[in-house]
Design an enzyme around this catalytic site. Structure first.
Site, short mmCIF file in Angstrom:
data_model
loop_
_atom_site.label_atom_id
_atom_site.label_comp_id
_atom_site.label_asym_id
_atom_site.label_seq_id
_atom_site.Cartn_x
_atom_site.Cartn_y
_atom_site.Cartn_z
N CYS A 90 45.22 12.48 1.95
CA CYS A 90 45.54 13.64 1.73
C CYS A 90 44.89 14.72 0.05
CB CYS A 90 47.37 12.60 0.77
SG CYS A 90 46.80 12.50 -0.74
N HIS A 150 51.04 11.52 -3.60
CA HIS A 150 50.82 12.05 -1.85
C HIS A 150 50.06 13.30 -2.92
CE1 HIS A 150 50.31 14.00 1.94
NE2 HIS A 150 51.61 14.91 1.24
N ASP A 199 51.42 21.65 2.72
CA ASP A 199 51.39 20.59 2.68
C ASP A 199 49.48 20.70 4.38
OD1 ASP A 199 50.47 17.85 2.67
OD2 ASP A 199 52.49 17.06 2.42
#
Length: 268
Positions: free
Chosen positions: A179, A237, A260
């Protein structure tokens, strides 16, 4: 003779051909003068990405170095990251990324016509940062198993090497990312195109796949956990936020917008 070119604040970004055409009587002479590139402009009050504060423009557009926070809530680690959005060839790589997207391949004319909208461009780039959609994306994700045959995600410390490798490998996804790597690369691309962008780290994240605003866990009659739900919780995250206005939603939604690039389930 000097020429001044003034573009509308909402003009489509990308490469432009500059041609000089001279008409004399019934004769027309044309000459190709070269190319120029138009980007989003956070210094322009009429641009959707306009950011009034100069110190924020320096940080979220011009700064090539940053810190990404990773780890877990009890042990947060600051990891240095080199965005390098102004390095040689990076702009060409970012513009090529737009032309490789499924959006462009499905309808090039409509795709290009929407490139003056940071909402749209942000969505295209978030799709292109990961290689999950068979669209020549930049990075493949991997969260477990061995990394010995490719790069361990924890060894990346900047976006430039990843984007250059992607180009050198003829736009095949680079292996591997997680991530914070997806977010770091996306920040580079969006800043390169002129969109103010930052990273956000969140600890103890929840991922709700069925949009019921709850994380569902299942147990049998003896209290043993059943692995049948797709909802999940993560130690942490990392994602991006980009700064632009939202005329589609109203002025109360202007400002930082969540993007994202980490691959999850496909968005509707």
């Amino acid at each position: 003779m000097n020429f001044t070119i003034s573009s509308p604040a909402n003009a489509v970004i990308g490469r432009y051909n500059l041609i000089l055409q001279v008409t004399s009587g019934n004769k027309i002479f044309s000459r190709f003068l070269g190319q120029f590139v138009l980007l989003f402009n956070p210094w322009c009050p009429g641009d959707d990405v306009y950011m009034a504060n100069e110190s924020e423009r320096q940080e979220y557009v011009l700064n090539e170095n940053g810190v990404i926070f990773v780890g877990n809530a009890k042990y947060i680690e600051a990891r240095g990251w080199y965005y390098g959005q102004f390095q040689d060839h990076l702009l060409n790589i970012c513009l090529t990324m737009l032309d490789l997207s499924l959006y462009y391949r499905q309808d090039a004319a409509i795709d290009v016509s929407r490139r003056g909208d940071p909402k749209y461009v942000g969505r295209v780039i978030s799709s292109m940062i990961n290689g999950n959609d068979n669209d020549n994306g930049v990075l493949l994700g991997k969260w477990q198993g061995s990394f010995h045959s490719h790069e361990n995600p924890s060894r990346w410390d900047g976006s430039v090497a990843i984007l250059q490798k992607w180009r050198q490998d003829n736009y095949k996804p680079v292996q591997y990312g997680q991530c914070w790597v997806f977010a770091g690369v996306m920040c580079t691309v969006l800043r390169c195109l002129g969109i103010p962008t930052r990273l956000v780290s969140n600890f103890n994240s929840a991922h709700d796949v069925d949009r019921n605003l709850s994380i569902d866990k299942y147990y049998d009659i003896s209290g043993k956990s059943l692995n049948i739900g797709k909802d999940s919780t993560w130690d942490y995250h990392v994602w991006n936020e980009s700064w632009f206005i939202r005329p589609d939603l109203g002025t109360s939604y202007n400002g930082w917008q969540v993007l994202d690039a980490t691959p999850q389930e496909q968005s509707k």
